[in-house]
Design a protein around this motif. Structure first.
Motif, PDB file in Angstrom:
ATOM      1  N   TRP A 107       0.849  -1.194   0.000  1.00  0.00           N
ATOM      2  CA  TRP A 107       0.000   0.000   0.000  1.00  0.00           C
ATOM      3  C   TRP A 107       0.884   1.243   0.000  1.00  0.00           C
ATOM      4  CZ3 TRP A 107      -5.037   0.872  -0.754  1.00  0.00           C
ATOM      5  CH2 TRP A 107      -5.568   2.110  -0.382  1.00  0.00           C
ATOM      6  N   PRO A 108       0.517   2.293  -0.760  1.00  0.00           N
ATOM      7  CA  PRO A 108       1.368   3.494  -0.822  1.00  0.00           C
ATOM      8  C   PRO A 108       1.665   4.055   0.571  1.00  0.00           C
ATOM      9  CG  PRO A 108      -0.475   3.662  -2.352  1.00  0.00           C
ATOM     10  CD  PRO A 108      -0.703   2.434  -1.557  1.00  0.00           C
ATOM     11  N   ALA A 109       2.921   4.419   0.774  1.00  0.00           N
ATOM     12  CA  ALA A 109       3.307   5.049   2.037  1.00  0.00           C
ATOM     13  C   ALA A 109       3.241   6.559   1.829  1.00  0.00           C
ATOM     14  CB  ALA A 109       4.713   4.608   2.429  1.00  0.00           C
ATOM     15  N   GLY A 110       2.257   7.206   2.410  1.00  0.00           N
ATOM     16  CA  GLY A 110       2.117   8.655   2.303  1.00  0.00           C
ATOM     17  C   GLY A 110       1.526   9.078   0.970  1.00  0.00           C
ATOM     18  N   ILE A 121     -13.463   6.747 -10.147  1.00  0.00           N
ATOM     19  CA  ILE A 121     -13.418   5.547  -9.298  1.00  0.00           C
ATOM     20  C   ILE A 121     -12.217   5.631  -8.355  1.00  0.00           C
ATOM     21  CG2 ILE A 121     -13.002   3.046  -9.367  1.00  0.00           C
ATOM     22  CD1 ILE A 121     -14.635   3.005 -12.026  1.00  0.00           C
ATOM     23  N   ALA A 122     -11.049   6.048  -8.895  1.00  0.00           N
ATOM     24  CA  ALA A 122      -9.834   6.123  -8.080  1.00  0.00           C
ATOM     25  C   ALA A 122      -9.988   7.168  -6.979  1.00  0.00           C
ATOM     26  CB  ALA A 122      -8.636   6.444  -8.971  1.00  0.00           C
ATOM     27  N   GLN A 123     -10.519   8.330  -7.349  1.00  0.00           N
ATOM     28  CA  GLN A 123     -10.670   9.387  -6.345  1.00  0.00           C
ATOM     29  C   GLN A 123     -11.610   8.943  -5.224  1.00  0.00           C
ATOM     30  OE1 GLN A 123     -11.462  12.611  -8.997  1.00  0.00           O
ATOM     31  NE2 GLN A 123      -9.559  13.640  -8.491  1.00  0.00           N
ATOM     32  N   ALA A 124     -12.724   8.309  -5.605  1.00  0.00           N
ATOM     33  CA  ALA A 124     -13.686   7.850  -4.600  1.00  0.00           C
ATOM     34  C   ALA A 124     -13.050   6.800  -3.697  1.00  0.00           C
ATOM     35  CB  ALA A 124     -14.929   7.276  -5.290  1.00  0.00           C
ATOM     36  N   TYR A 125     -12.257   5.906  -4.288  1.00  0.00           N
ATOM     37  CA  TYR A 125     -11.633   4.828  -3.512  1.00  0.00           C
ATOM     38  C   TYR A 125     -10.646   5.397  -2.482  1.00  0.00           C
ATOM     39  CZ  TYR A 125      -8.808   0.668  -2.571  1.00  0.00           C
ATOM     40  OH  TYR A 125      -8.136  -0.358  -1.965  1.00  0.00           O
ATOM     41  N   PHE A 126      -9.781   6.309  -2.935  1.00  0.00           N
ATOM     42  CA  PHE A 126      -8.790   6.843  -1.999  1.00  0.00           C
ATOM     43  C   PHE A 126      -9.426   7.797  -0.988  1.00  0.00           C
ATOM     44  CE2 PHE A 126      -5.953   5.207  -5.265  1.00  0.00           C
ATOM     45  CZ  PHE A 126      -5.073   4.509  -4.462  1.00  0.00           C
ATOM     46  N   ALA A 127     -10.533   8.426  -1.375  1.00  0.00           N
ATOM     47  CA  ALA A 127     -11.244   9.282  -0.409  1.00  0.00           C
ATOM     48  C   ALA A 127     -11.789   8.425   0.729  1.00  0.00           C
ATOM     49  CB  ALA A 127     -12.369  10.037  -1.109  1.00  0.00           C
ATOM     50  N   VAL A 128     -12.338   7.262   0.382  1.00  0.00           N
ATOM     51  CA  VAL A 128     -12.869   6.351   1.413  1.00  0.00           C
ATOM     52  C   VAL A 128     -11.734   5.908   2.341  1.00  0.00           C
ATOM     53  CG1 VAL A 128     -13.771   4.000   1.733  1.00  0.00           C
ATOM     54  CG2 VAL A 128     -14.862   5.542   0.101  1.00  0.00           C
ATOM     55  N   HIS A 129     -10.534   5.714   1.775  1.00  0.00           N
ATOM     56  CA  HIS A 129      -9.401   5.267   2.586  1.00  0.00           C
ATOM     57  C   HIS A 129      -8.602   6.435   3.176  1.00  0.00           C
ATOM     58  CE1 HIS A 129     -10.351   1.521   0.508  1.00  0.00           C
ATOM     59  NE2 HIS A 129      -9.736   0.926   1.499  1.00  0.00           N
ATOM     60  N   HIS A 130      -9.131   7.648   3.015  1.00  0.00           N
ATOM     61  CA  HIS A 130      -8.492   8.856   3.578  1.00  0.00           C
ATOM     62  C   HIS A 130      -7.008   8.914   3.211  1.00  0.00           C
ATOM     63  CE1 HIS A 130     -12.181   9.387   5.785  1.00  0.00           C
ATOM     64  NE2 HIS A 130     -12.054   8.175   6.303  1.00  0.00           N
ATOM     65  N   HIS A 131      -6.716   8.573   1.963  1.00  0.00           N
ATOM     66  CA  HIS A 131      -5.312   8.567   1.541  1.00  0.00           C
ATOM     67  C   HIS A 131      -5.099   9.651   0.479  1.00  0.00           C
ATOM     68  CE1 HIS A 131      -1.467   6.337   1.571  1.00  0.00           C
ATOM     69  NE2 HIS A 131      -1.307   7.006   0.449  1.00  0.00           N
ATOM     70  N   PRO A 132      -4.155  10.583   0.719  1.00  0.00           N
ATOM     71  CA  PRO A 132      -3.962  11.671  -0.250  1.00  0.00           C
ATOM     72  C   PRO A 132      -3.284  11.183  -1.527  1.00  0.00           C
ATOM     73  CG  PRO A 132      -2.365  11.839   1.522  1.00  0.00           C
ATOM     74  CD  PRO A 132      -3.246  10.678   1.870  1.00  0.00           C
ATOM     75  N   ILE A 148       8.173   4.118 -16.538  1.00  0.00           N
ATOM     76  CA  ILE A 148       8.888   5.329 -16.991  1.00  0.00           C
ATOM     77  C   ILE A 148       8.953   6.401 -15.898  1.00  0.00           C
ATOM     78  CG2 ILE A 148       8.330   4.942 -19.431  1.00  0.00           C
ATOM     79  CD1 ILE A 148       6.091   6.993 -19.148  1.00  0.00           C
ATOM     80  N   GLY A 149       8.419   6.087 -14.718  1.00  0.00           N
ATOM     81  CA  GLY A 149       8.537   7.008 -13.597  1.00  0.00           C
ATOM     82  C   GLY A 149       7.495   8.098 -13.564  1.00  0.00           C
ATOM     83  N   LEU A 150       6.407   7.932 -14.317  1.00  0.00           N
ATOM     84  CA  LEU A 150       5.355   8.955 -14.300  1.00  0.00           C
ATOM     85  C   LEU A 150       4.550   8.897 -13.004  1.00  0.00           C
ATOM     86  CD1 LEU A 150       3.742  11.146 -15.827  1.00  0.00           C
ATOM     87  CD2 LEU A 150       2.393   9.316 -16.865  1.00  0.00           C
ATOM     88  N   ALA A 151       4.244   7.690 -12.566  1.00  0.00           N
ATOM     89  CA  ALA A 151       3.507   7.497 -11.305  1.00  0.00           C
ATOM     90  C   ALA A 151       3.837   6.105 -10.784  1.00  0.00           C
ATOM     91  CB  ALA A 151       2.008   7.629 -11.551  1.00  0.00           C
ATOM     92  N   PRO A 152       4.041   5.957  -9.481  1.00  0.00           N
ATOM     93  CA  PRO A 152       4.421   4.623  -8.967  1.00  0.00           C
ATOM     94  C   PRO A 152       3.264   3.629  -8.946  1.00  0.00           C
ATOM     95  CG  PRO A 152       4.294   6.224  -7.180  1.00  0.00           C
ATOM     96  CD  PRO A 152       4.105   6.997  -8.445  1.00  0.00           C
ATOM     97  N   TYR A 153       2.036   4.128  -9.014  1.00  0.00           N
ATOM     98  CA  TYR A 153       0.873   3.238  -8.953  1.00  0.00           C
ATOM     99  C   TYR A 153      -0.086   3.542 -10.109  1.00  0.00           C
ATOM    100  CZ  TYR A 153       2.556   2.476  -4.236  1.00  0.00           C
ATOM    101  OH  TYR A 153       3.346   2.174  -3.161  1.00  0.00           O
ATOM    102  N   ILE A 154      -0.838   2.527 -10.456  1.00  0.00           N
ATOM    103  CA  ILE A 154      -1.889   2.731 -11.457  1.00  0.00           C
ATOM    104  C   ILE A 154      -3.201   2.147 -10.933  1.00  0.00           C
ATOM    105  CG2 ILE A 154      -0.289   2.674 -13.411  1.00  0.00           C
ATOM    106  CD1 ILE A 154      -1.345  -0.159 -14.063  1.00  0.00           C
TER     107      ILE A 154
END
Lengths: 204, 280
Positions: A107-110, A121-132, A148-154
């Motif tokens: 799980w992302p640290a920070g 869908i992603a915004q709603a999911y992370f909002a529920v998990h209170h993760h910025p 390519i280093g654009l984002a560590p998660y998809i």
């Protein structure tokens, strides 16, 4: 009951392939000639008409009453909600999952970046998990983002997971499960009995 | 350009005709603002009730018949829809449900060929709740079923009811009046069938009806009867409405109301209007 006053809008790709199998299983003549590039097939007594379009346009065609029914993935309905349609059946094909994936099963640290074409869908999911998170909107080739280093998660859709594995990515969490849904124009659904008949044939 | 101007003129003539009908039936106009608290107006009812709530309760002479007109924002299509919103405020009981339905029928009668193009679909949140209670559906599940239906998710509502409530589930599909009454008698023999019959009779002499308890109305304030008048083969409603209860600034309002979509009405009666002006 005849279908000469019924039109179904079907999403291109896996949904269309699954719909063809379903039509054959239920003894409905399939209107599309493989050699043809036509996108519109008028209804006949033995089978509904068909309209082929991009997935995210299917709810619009149905809401506007151009098509009576539509077949589209639940992931599309969740990402592009439309208050002017009703979901009337789970057709149980084109099953897949929307997942959070990264290079490690952790799980992302920070605060972190998420590349996705499923922003809502992603915004709603992370909002529920209170993760910025910072959402990086992409329309395709999401697996490239961590490489390519654009984002560590998809956040992306997976079927078997082989594309993720090819890019050395692993699933961290399942956000939602999706399958093909039969949607209807509320007015047509409630005033054309043939639509319920067709639903019962497609979803016995 | 001439065609466009003529069409605008006809649409305004239609609006005036509708307004005159409500004025003749002793309805009072209530002017409402097109934006509320920084949001575009999507519904007149809340604005009407807020305005009326600014008067002392002792000034209210119920039942009160009011209407408001003007466009409402339709976020689904990103457009403004010209509407007339009609409210019968008071006890909001079965009598007012019947009154609203009769008023709609009188409006439809203005255009002799309109009725054959329309179908009135009736739902009922009160009956839905009673049917679920009769099949021992837990209150929390009943709430989830209502939420799912309001969100247009029949799949989820049916799935919530599937294990324990097959009779209620059957009521979530559109039916003729006779089929609906048979299914309801099987589920809820103590329902007020006389009132349902009165509503049906008021409509049936004018147009086709369907009954469908999956119809829950667009707004959370609906409590009992809800209805949509649909134009056959068009895929858009001509009007939506129902019986409601709303708390506004500490005052509880009961009533029955409906929103008439003038664009849809114009689409349905355009030919008749053109014929009328030609005959004149």
């Amino acid at each position: 009951m005849t279908f000469d006053n019924v039109t179904v809008a079907v999403a291109k790709g896996r949904i269309l392939e699954g719909a063809e199998t379903l039509w054959e299983q239920q003894g409905l003549p399939w209107p599309i000639d493989k050699e043809s590039r036509k996108l519109w097939f008028s209804p006949e007594a033995a089978r509904p008409g068909m309209l082929i379009a991009r997935a995210r346009d299917i709810p619009t065609f149905v809401a506007m009453g151009i098509a009576d029914l539509g077949i589209v993935g639940l992931d599309v309905l969740e990402e592009h909600p439309n208050a002017q349609i009703i979901q009337v059946a789970d057709l149980h094909f084109a099953t897949c999952r929307v997942v959070l994936a990264g290079k490690e099963r952790q799980w992302p640290a920070g605060p972190t970046r998420i590349a996705t074409k499923y922003q809502r869908i992603a915004q709603a999911y992370f909002a529920v998990h209170h993760h910025p998170v910072e959402i990086v909107p992409l329309s395709g080739s999401l697996e490239l983002a961590p490489v390519i280093g654009l984002a560590p998660y998809i956040v992306d859709i997976v079927d078997t997971g082989s594309t993720l594995r090819q890019h050395q990515l692993v699933e961290i969490a399942t956000i939602m499960e999706s399958s093909a849904r039969l949607i209807a124009n509320p007015s047509h659904w409630r005033t054309k009995p043939a639509l319920e008949q067709l639903r019962n044939r497609l979803n016995p | 350009m001439d065609e466009w101007l003529k069409q605008n003129r006809s649409e305004y003539a239609l609006m005036i005709r509708v307004i005159n009908q409500f004025l003749a039936q002793s309805f009072f106009p209530v002017p409402t603002a097109p934006a509320q608290s920084g949001h575009y107006r999507e519904d007149h009812t809340q604005s009407i009730l807020e305005l009326l709530s600014s008067f002392p309760e002792s000034h209210l002479n119920l039942p009160l018949k009011v209407f408001s007109l003007g466009p409402v924002y339709d976020p689904g299509h990103g457009r403004w829809a010209e509407t007339v919103d009609v409210e019968i405020l008071g006890e909001g009981g079965p009598q007012h449900e019947l009154m609203a339905v009769q008023l709609i029928m009188q409006l439809i009668e203005q255009w002799p060929r309109l009725a054959e193009k329309t179908v009135m679909v009736m739902g009922h949140l009160g009956l839905l709740d009673q049917a679920m209670a009769a099949e021992a559906v837990l209150p929390v599940v009943r709430h989830s079923v209502r939420d799912a239906l309001r969100a247009g998710n029949l799949v989820q509502a049916e799935s919530l009811l599937a294990p324990t409530s097959p009779k209620t589930r059957r009521l979530l599909l559109p039916k003729t009046y006779d089929d609906f009454v048979r299914a309801l008698q099987d589920t809820l023999p103590e329902a007020d069938f006389d009132h349902i019959a009165r509503l049906q009779n008021a409509i049936d002499q004018h147009m086709a009806t369907r009954w469908d308890l999956s119809l829950t109305g667009n707004w959370p304030y609906y409590t009992d009867l809800v209805f949509s008048l649909y134009l056959k083969d068009i895929g858009q409603p001509l009007l939506n409405g129902g019986r409601f209860m709303a708390d506004v600034h500490g005052r509880t309002w009961h009533g029955v109301g409906f929103t008439l979509y003038l664009d849809s009405l114009y689409q349905a009666v355009q030919q008749e209007m053109e014929q009328e002006s030609h005959d004149l």
